[in-house]
Design a protein around this motif. Structure first.
Motif, PDB file in Angstrom:
ATOM      1  N   ALA A  21      32.062  43.098  51.409  1.00  0.00           N
ATOM      2  CA  ALA A  21      31.616  43.966  50.370  1.00  0.00           C
ATOM      3  C   ALA A  21      30.953  45.270  50.691  1.00  0.00           C
ATOM      4  O   ALA A  21      30.318  45.842  49.999  1.00  0.00           O
ATOM      5  N   VAL A  22      30.245  44.909  52.180  1.00  0.00           N
ATOM      6  CA  VAL A  22      29.774  46.531  52.476  1.00  0.00           C
ATOM      7  C   VAL A  22      31.020  47.556  52.230  1.00  0.00           C
ATOM      8  O   VAL A  22      30.004  48.858  52.435  1.00  0.00           O
ATOM      9  N   LEU A  23      32.325  47.366  53.277  1.00  0.00           N
ATOM     10  CA  LEU A  23      32.782  48.216  53.392  1.00  0.00           C
ATOM     11  C   LEU A  23      33.602  48.849  52.419  1.00  0.00           C
ATOM     12  O   LEU A  23      33.820  49.927  52.429  1.00  0.00           O
ATOM     13  N   GLU A  24      33.443  48.251  51.355  1.00  0.00           N
ATOM     14  CA  GLU A  24      33.968  48.398  50.097  1.00  0.00           C
ATOM     15  C   GLU A  24      35.222  49.377  50.417  1.00  0.00           C
ATOM     16  O   GLU A  24      35.367  50.316  49.646  1.00  0.00           O
ATOM     17  N   PRO A  25      36.508  48.183  50.726  1.00  0.00           N
ATOM     18  CA  PRO A  25      37.143  49.004  51.477  1.00  0.00           C
ATOM     19  C   PRO A  25      38.292  49.230  49.466  1.00  0.00           C
ATOM     20  O   PRO A  25      38.137  48.528  48.908  1.00  0.00           O
ATOM     21  N   LYS A  26      39.526  49.933  50.341  1.00  0.00           N
ATOM     22  CA  LYS A  26      40.197  50.087  48.934  1.00  0.00           C
ATOM     23  C   LYS A  26      41.361  48.859  48.723  1.00  0.00           C
ATOM     24  O   LYS A  26      42.235  48.442  47.835  1.00  0.00           O
ATOM     25  N   LEU A  27      41.426  48.430  50.338  1.00  0.00           N
ATOM     26  CA  LEU A  27      42.822  47.361  50.602  1.00  0.00           C
ATOM     27  C   LEU A  27      42.252  46.494  51.550  1.00  0.00           C
ATOM     28  O   LEU A  27      41.673  46.523  52.135  1.00  0.00           O
ATOM     29  N   ALA A  28      41.915  45.078  50.971  1.00  0.00           N
ATOM     30  CA  ALA A  28      40.911  44.711  51.493  1.00  0.00           C
ATOM     31  C   ALA A  28      42.553  43.200  52.025  1.00  0.00           C
ATOM     32  O   ALA A  28      43.269  42.564  51.243  1.00  0.00           O
ATOM     33  N   ILE A  29      42.606  42.794  53.301  1.00  0.00           N
ATOM     34  CA  ILE A  29      43.627  41.699  53.885  1.00  0.00           C
ATOM     35  C   ILE A  29      42.688  40.291  54.356  1.00  0.00           C
ATOM     36  O   ILE A  29      42.081  41.313  55.066  1.00  0.00           O
ATOM     37  N   LEU A  30      43.056  39.509  53.582  1.00  0.00           N
ATOM     38  CA  LEU A  30      42.696  38.187  54.481  1.00  0.00           C
ATOM     39  C   LEU A  30      43.349  37.008  54.914  1.00  0.00           C
ATOM     40  O   LEU A  30      44.572  36.544  54.623  1.00  0.00           O
ATOM     41  N   ASP A  31      43.587  37.445  56.499  1.00  0.00           N
ATOM     42  CA  ASP A  31      44.532  36.562  57.410  1.00  0.00           C
ATOM     43  C   ASP A  31      43.460  34.773  57.317  1.00  0.00           C
ATOM     44  O   ASP A  31      42.988  34.793  58.128  1.00  0.00           O
ATOM     45  N   GLU A  32      44.281  34.404  56.500  1.00  0.00           N
ATOM     46  CA  GLU A  32      43.652  32.831  56.483  1.00  0.00           C
ATOM     47  C   GLU A  32      41.946  32.405  56.207  1.00  0.00           C
ATOM     48  O   GLU A  32      42.182  31.724  57.507  1.00  0.00           O
ATOM     49  N   THR A  33      41.132  33.520  56.122  1.00  0.00           N
ATOM     50  CA  THR A  33      40.875  33.495  55.312  1.00  0.00           C
ATOM     51  C   THR A  33      39.786  32.084  55.358  1.00  0.00           C
ATOM     52  O   THR A  33      38.612  31.338  55.836  1.00  0.00           O
ATOM     53  N   ASP A  34      40.566  31.257  55.002  1.00  0.00           N
ATOM     54  CA  ASP A  34      40.432  29.829  54.036  1.00  0.00           C
ATOM     55  C   ASP A  34      40.906  28.403  55.834  1.00  0.00           C
ATOM     56  O   ASP A  34      40.625  27.900  55.233  1.00  0.00           O
ATOM     57  N   SER A  35      40.991  29.765  57.018  1.00  0.00           N
ATOM     58  CA  SER A  35      41.812  28.383  57.706  1.00  0.00           C
ATOM     59  C   SER A  35      40.592  27.438  58.156  1.00  0.00           C
ATOM     60  O   SER A  35      39.512  28.157  58.799  1.00  0.00           O
ATOM     61  N   GLY A  36      40.401  26.329  58.926  1.00  0.00           N
ATOM     62  CA  GLY A  36      39.609  25.604  58.819  1.00  0.00           C
ATOM     63  C   GLY A  36      38.328  25.262  58.789  1.00  0.00           C
ATOM     64  O   GLY A  36      37.437  24.805  59.150  1.00  0.00           O
ATOM     65  N   LEU A  37      38.513  25.748  56.316  1.00  0.00           N
ATOM     66  CA  LEU A  37      37.029  25.362  56.242  1.00  0.00           C
ATOM     67  C   LEU A  37      36.820  24.622  55.820  1.00  0.00           C
ATOM     68  O   LEU A  37      37.932  23.343  55.118  1.00  0.00           O
ATOM     69  N   ASP A  38      35.990  23.336  55.448  1.00  0.00           N
ATOM     70  CA  ASP A  38      35.963  22.527  54.602  1.00  0.00           C
ATOM     71  C   ASP A  38      36.137  22.735  52.921  1.00  0.00           C
ATOM     72  O   ASP A  38      35.898  24.053  52.810  1.00  0.00           O
ATOM     73  N   VAL A  39      35.941  22.241  52.131  1.00  0.00           N
ATOM     74  CA  VAL A  39      36.155  22.578  50.465  1.00  0.00           C
ATOM     75  C   VAL A  39      34.952  23.447  50.378  1.00  0.00           C
ATOM     76  O   VAL A  39      35.268  23.962  49.114  1.00  0.00           O
TER      77      VAL A  39
END
Length: 251
Positions: free
Chosen positions: A160-178
């Motif tokens: 949110a702070v860096l405001e990129p043109k392209l954000a790559i989210l590599d398994e950001t949901d890994s290991g998280l609960d619902v």
């Protein structure tokens, strides 16, 4: 039709002496949300690291074209300055560096100009509020003692702070609960709604996709994208698995 931000042409990538990506093609338009799914070892994280310029991954063929420029030989920091962001699967702890100081330094490094402390605090407060985070979080040391969900939320705050043109989210949901998946996904969704950031989500799970509603879903098998569709494709994978798709495609 949206303007093209990223174009990957016939990309082949090696790590040490093993070829992982084997002729991958992908186009992402401005403001689009794309999802990459695939079995373990298919090359999903290799794609993320190659796009970011990780030195361990060698491009042996093909091109990565970002805003019309071939960026194959650019360093990680040069790609970051052009507006590419990678959210880590396993964020590092950095004792002694507060979240606020880290973000201010990162923002200055990527933008090439240092914001005043007051201007940055104002920006940070806006982003914290948008992501429903508490301000005291900013004075904690980066990822030290953070839960898995807090580490991932911090990655989304960076985005949110860096405001990129392209954000790559590599398994950001890994290991998280619902609940944590929902909070992270809603944060990403708010960023998408408030900017023209394009997002490439790499995931094994559909739960995050239910919140993000991607424009395109791609299936990566053995280093190549073998099928592209929408949320229906993700649901098909969830119900039938990758083997059924391989059989269907004669892979």
């Amino acid at each position: 039709m949206s303007e093209k931000l990223l174009k990957i042409e016939n990309l082949e990538t090696m790590i040490e002496d093993k070829k992982i990506l084997k002729g991958l093609n992908l186009e992402i338009g401005k403001g689009e949300v794309h999802v990459i799914m695939g079995p373990n070892g298919a090359g999903k994280s290799t794609l993320a690291n190659t796009l970011m310029g990780h030195p361990k991954y060698t491009i042996v063929k093909g091109d990565i074209i970002f805003e019309g420029e071939i960026i194959n030989d650019l360093r990680v920091d040069e790609r970051a300055k052009k507006g590419i962001f990678l959210s880590f699967q396993y964020p590092e702890e950095i004792p002694g560096v507060t979240v606020e100081n880290f973000l201010r330094t990162a923002k200055g490094a990527v933008s090439g100009k240092q914001m005043s402390i007051m201007a940055f605090k104002k920006l940070l407060k806006e982003k914290i509020k948008m992501l429903d985070m508490k301000e005291e979080y900013l004075s904690r040391y980066l990822n030290e003692g953070f839960s898995g969900g807090e580490k991932k939320k911090n990655e989304i705050l960076q985005m949110a702070v860096l405001e990129p043109k392209l954000a790559i989210l590599d398994e950001t949901d890994s290991g998280l609960d619902v609940d944590a998946i929902r909070i992270v996904a809603e944060g990403v969704k708010k960023i998408i709604e408030n900017t023209d950031t394009s997002v490439l989500v790499i995931t094994h799970h559909n739960k995050m996709l239910d919140y993000l509603r991607p424009d395109f879903v791609h299936v990566l098998i053995d280093g190549r994208i073998v099928k592209t569709g929408d949320m229906n494709l993700a649901k098909e994978i969830e119900s039938s698995g990758y083997e059924a798709l391989k059989n269907q495609l004669g892979e």
